[in-house]
Scaffold this motif. Sequence first.
Motif, PDB file in Angstrom:
ATOM      1  N   MET A 190       0.850  -1.174   0.000  1.00 43.99           N
ATOM      2  CA  MET A 190       0.000   0.000   0.000  1.00 43.99           C
ATOM      3  C   MET A 190       0.894   1.235   0.000  1.00 43.99           C
ATOM      4  O   MET A 190       1.870   1.305   0.734  1.00 43.99           O
ATOM      5  CB  MET A 190      -0.889  -0.038   1.238  1.00 43.99           C
ATOM      6  N   ILE A 191       0.561   2.193  -0.841  1.00 48.62           N
ATOM      7  CA  ILE A 191       1.320   3.436  -0.914  1.00 48.62           C
ATOM      8  C   ILE A 191       0.378   4.614  -0.844  1.00 48.62           C
ATOM      9  O   ILE A 191      -0.785   4.513  -1.213  1.00 48.62           O
ATOM     10  CB  ILE A 191       2.163   3.505  -2.206  1.00 48.62           C
ATOM     11  N   ALA A 192       0.891   5.703  -0.331  1.00 45.28           N
ATOM     12  CA  ALA A 192       0.084   6.921  -0.283  1.00 45.28           C
ATOM     13  C   ALA A 192       0.070   7.541  -1.673  1.00 45.28           C
ATOM     14  O   ALA A 192       1.113   7.776  -2.263  1.00 45.28           O
ATOM     15  CB  ALA A 192       0.666   7.894   0.732  1.00 45.28           C
ATOM     16  N   THR A 193      -1.115   7.792  -2.184  1.00 47.72           N
ATOM     17  CA  THR A 193      -1.242   8.337  -3.533  1.00 47.72           C
ATOM     18  C   THR A 193      -2.365   9.356  -3.575  1.00 47.72           C
ATOM     19  O   THR A 193      -3.125   9.488  -2.642  1.00 47.72           O
ATOM     20  CB  THR A 193      -1.576   7.226  -4.546  1.00 47.72           C
ATOM     21  N   GLY A 194      -2.453  10.013  -4.707  1.00 49.20           N
ATOM     22  CA  GLY A 194      -3.569  10.912  -4.940  1.00 49.20           C
ATOM     23  C   GLY A 194      -4.697  10.221  -5.673  1.00 49.20           C
ATOM     24  O   GLY A 194      -5.684  10.841  -6.044  1.00 49.20           O
ATOM     25  N   ILE A 195      -4.584   8.916  -5.897  1.00 46.47           N
ATOM     26  CA  ILE A 195      -5.601   8.155  -6.599  1.00 46.47           C
ATOM     27  C   ILE A 195      -6.800   7.950  -5.674  1.00 46.47           C
ATOM     28  O   ILE A 195      -6.644   7.612  -4.512  1.00 46.47           O
ATOM     29  CB  ILE A 195      -5.047   6.780  -7.044  1.00 46.47           C
ATOM     30  N   THR A 196      -7.987   8.151  -6.207  1.00 52.50           N
ATOM     31  CA  THR A 196      -9.205   7.971  -5.422  1.00 52.50           C
ATOM     32  C   THR A 196      -9.831   6.608  -5.718  1.00 52.50           C
ATOM     33  O   THR A 196      -9.510   5.974  -6.734  1.00 52.50           O
ATOM     34  CB  THR A 196     -10.233   9.063  -5.745  1.00 52.50           C
ATOM     35  N   VAL A 197     -10.724   6.200  -4.844  1.00 54.59           N
ATOM     36  CA  VAL A 197     -11.458   4.960  -5.073  1.00 54.59           C
ATOM     37  C   VAL A 197     -12.239   5.056  -6.375  1.00 54.59           C
ATOM     38  O   VAL A 197     -12.292   4.102  -7.153  1.00 54.59           O
ATOM     39  CB  VAL A 197     -12.388   4.645  -3.879  1.00 54.59           C
ATOM     40  N   ARG A 198     -12.819   6.205  -6.634  1.00 53.81           N
ATOM     41  CA  ARG A 198     -13.592   6.383  -7.873  1.00 53.81           C
ATOM     42  C   ARG A 198     -12.717   6.132  -9.109  1.00 53.81           C
ATOM     43  O   ARG A 198     -13.162   5.499 -10.064  1.00 53.81           O
ATOM     44  CB  ARG A 198     -14.189   7.798  -7.911  1.00 53.81           C
ATOM     45  N   GLU A 199     -11.470   6.602  -9.082  1.00 52.20           N
ATOM     46  CA  GLU A 199     -10.567   6.373 -10.208  1.00 52.20           C
ATOM     47  C   GLU A 199     -10.240   4.888 -10.357  1.00 52.20           C
ATOM     48  O   GLU A 199     -10.151   4.381 -11.477  1.00 52.20           O
ATOM     49  CB  GLU A 199      -9.292   7.185 -10.027  1.00 52.20           C
ATOM     50  N   VAL A 200     -10.086   4.195  -9.245  1.00 52.15           N
ATOM     51  CA  VAL A 200      -9.844   2.754  -9.295  1.00 52.15           C
ATOM     52  C   VAL A 200     -11.049   2.050  -9.911  1.00 52.15           C
ATOM     53  O   VAL A 200     -10.903   1.213 -10.804  1.00 52.15           O
ATOM     54  CB  VAL A 200      -9.537   2.192  -7.882  1.00 52.15           C
ATOM     55  N   VAL A 201     -12.241   2.423  -9.463  1.00 52.13           N
ATOM     56  CA  VAL A 201     -13.472   1.823  -9.987  1.00 52.13           C
ATOM     57  C   VAL A 201     -13.611   2.102 -11.479  1.00 52.13           C
ATOM     58  O   VAL A 201     -13.914   1.196 -12.264  1.00 52.13           O
ATOM     59  CB  VAL A 201     -14.708   2.347  -9.219  1.00 52.13           C
ATOM     60  N   GLU A 202     -13.366   3.332 -11.883  1.00 47.82           N
ATOM     61  CA  GLU A 202     -13.499   3.685 -13.298  1.00 47.82           C
ATOM     62  C   GLU A 202     -12.487   2.935 -14.156  1.00 47.82           C
ATOM     63  O   GLU A 202     -12.797   2.517 -15.275  1.00 47.82           O
ATOM     64  CB  GLU A 202     -13.374   5.191 -13.470  1.00 47.82           C
ATOM     65  N   HIS A 203     -11.285   2.759 -13.637  1.00 49.34           N
ATOM     66  CA  HIS A 203     -10.283   2.017 -14.410  1.00 49.34           C
ATOM     67  C   HIS A 203     -10.698   0.552 -14.541  1.00 49.34           C
ATOM     68  O   HIS A 203     -10.569  -0.033 -15.626  1.00 49.34           O
ATOM     69  CB  HIS A 203      -8.904   2.136 -13.759  1.00 49.34           C
ATOM     70  N   LEU A 204     -11.183  -0.046 -13.471  1.00 52.39           N
ATOM     71  CA  LEU A 204     -11.640  -1.430 -13.534  1.00 52.39           C
ATOM     72  C   LEU A 204     -12.837  -1.551 -14.477  1.00 52.39           C
ATOM     73  O   LEU A 204     -12.928  -2.521 -15.240  1.00 52.39           O
ATOM     74  CB  LEU A 204     -11.993  -1.933 -12.137  1.00 52.39           C
ATOM     75  N   ALA A 205     -13.722  -0.572 -14.451  1.00 55.81           N
ATOM     76  CA  ALA A 205     -14.867  -0.574 -15.364  1.00 55.81           C
ATOM     77  C   ALA A 205     -14.399  -0.503 -16.817  1.00 55.81           C
ATOM     78  O   ALA A 205     -14.934  -1.186 -17.692  1.00 55.81           O
ATOM     79  CB  ALA A 205     -15.803   0.590 -15.040  1.00 55.81           C
ATOM     80  N   PHE A 206     -13.378   0.314 -17.064  1.00 53.01           N
ATOM     81  CA  PHE A 206     -12.821   0.437 -18.409  1.00 53.01           C
ATOM     82  C   PHE A 206     -12.270  -0.904 -18.892  1.00 53.01           C
ATOM     83  O   PHE A 206     -12.384  -1.240 -20.070  1.00 53.01           O
ATOM     84  CB  PHE A 206     -11.714   1.499 -18.420  1.00 53.01           C
ATOM     85  N   GLU A 207     -11.685  -1.674 -17.980  1.00 55.90           N
ATOM     86  CA  GLU A 207     -11.071  -2.959 -18.327  1.00 55.90           C
ATOM     87  C   GLU A 207     -12.094  -4.086 -18.492  1.00 55.90           C
ATOM     88  O   GLU A 207     -11.745  -5.151 -18.994  1.00 55.90           O
ATOM     89  CB  GLU A 207     -10.047  -3.364 -17.261  1.00 55.90           C
ATOM     90  N   THR A 208     -13.321  -3.858 -18.044  1.00 54.37           N
ATOM     91  CA  THR A 208     -14.354  -4.903 -18.108  1.00 54.37           C
ATOM     92  C   THR A 208     -15.563  -4.387 -18.876  1.00 54.37           C
ATOM     93  O   THR A 208     -15.576  -3.272 -19.351  1.00 54.37           O
ATOM     94  CB  THR A 208     -14.791  -5.312 -16.682  1.00 54.37           C
ATOM     95  N   ALA A 209     -16.579  -5.199 -18.957  1.00 56.93           N
ATOM     96  CA  ALA A 209     -17.790  -4.834 -19.692  1.00 56.93           C
ATOM     97  C   ALA A 209     -18.839  -4.189 -18.803  1.00 56.93           C
ATOM     98  O   ALA A 209     -19.989  -4.056 -19.203  1.00 56.93           O
ATOM     99  CB  ALA A 209     -18.375  -6.089 -20.347  1.00 56.93           C
ATOM    100  N   PHE A 210     -18.461  -3.787 -17.607  1.00 58.79           N
ATOM    101  CA  PHE A 210     -19.414  -3.225 -16.657  1.00 58.79           C
ATOM    102  C   PHE A 210     -19.133  -1.752 -16.415  1.00 58.79           C
ATOM    103  O   PHE A 210     -18.011  -1.289 -16.564  1.00 58.79           O
ATOM    104  CB  PHE A 210     -19.361  -3.981 -15.326  1.00 58.79           C
ATOM    105  N   SER A 211     -20.163  -1.031 -15.994  1.00 57.28           N
ATOM    106  CA  SER A 211     -19.996   0.384 -15.677  1.00 57.28           C
ATOM    107  C   SER A 211     -19.548   0.531 -14.224  1.00 57.28           C
ATOM    108  O   SER A 211     -19.699  -0.391 -13.414  1.00 57.28           O
ATOM    109  CB  SER A 211     -21.316   1.129 -15.880  1.00 57.28           C
ATOM    110  N   ALA A 212     -19.034   1.700 -13.904  1.00 58.70           N
ATOM    111  CA  ALA A 212     -18.634   1.990 -12.524  1.00 58.70           C
ATOM    112  C   ALA A 212     -19.845   1.880 -11.597  1.00 58.70           C
ATOM    113  O   ALA A 212     -19.724   1.394 -10.464  1.00 58.70           O
ATOM    114  CB  ALA A 212     -18.003   3.378 -12.438  1.00 58.70           C
TER     115      ALA A 212
END
Length: 105
Positions: A1-23
Amino acid sequence: MIATGITVREVVEHLAFETAFSAEQIMGRGRSAYLCELRIACLWCAREITNLTLINLGRAFNRDHATVIGLLNRAAYLREWDPELRALTDGVVRCLRDHIWEIAA
């Protein structure tokens, strides 16, 4: 785990982009097996890439911290036995970490 400026929403959106599902589907209450696995994968990625506590992760996913602990344990199990899920989660974390380094450079 690292401290970042990445939000949970950005993680969700990236995973959504990689799959056939929406955020919205990933963060929703859908109970299909694959959606549940994606939600667990997303939680695992968020834990890896953000500095959020279990309580704050739970808030982001509308779950309590005890549920988050159980889901993270489930994610560890799924990653061990499902090479596709492991590849997906590793790819999302790697991509988001690379993005962090691009911003810092």
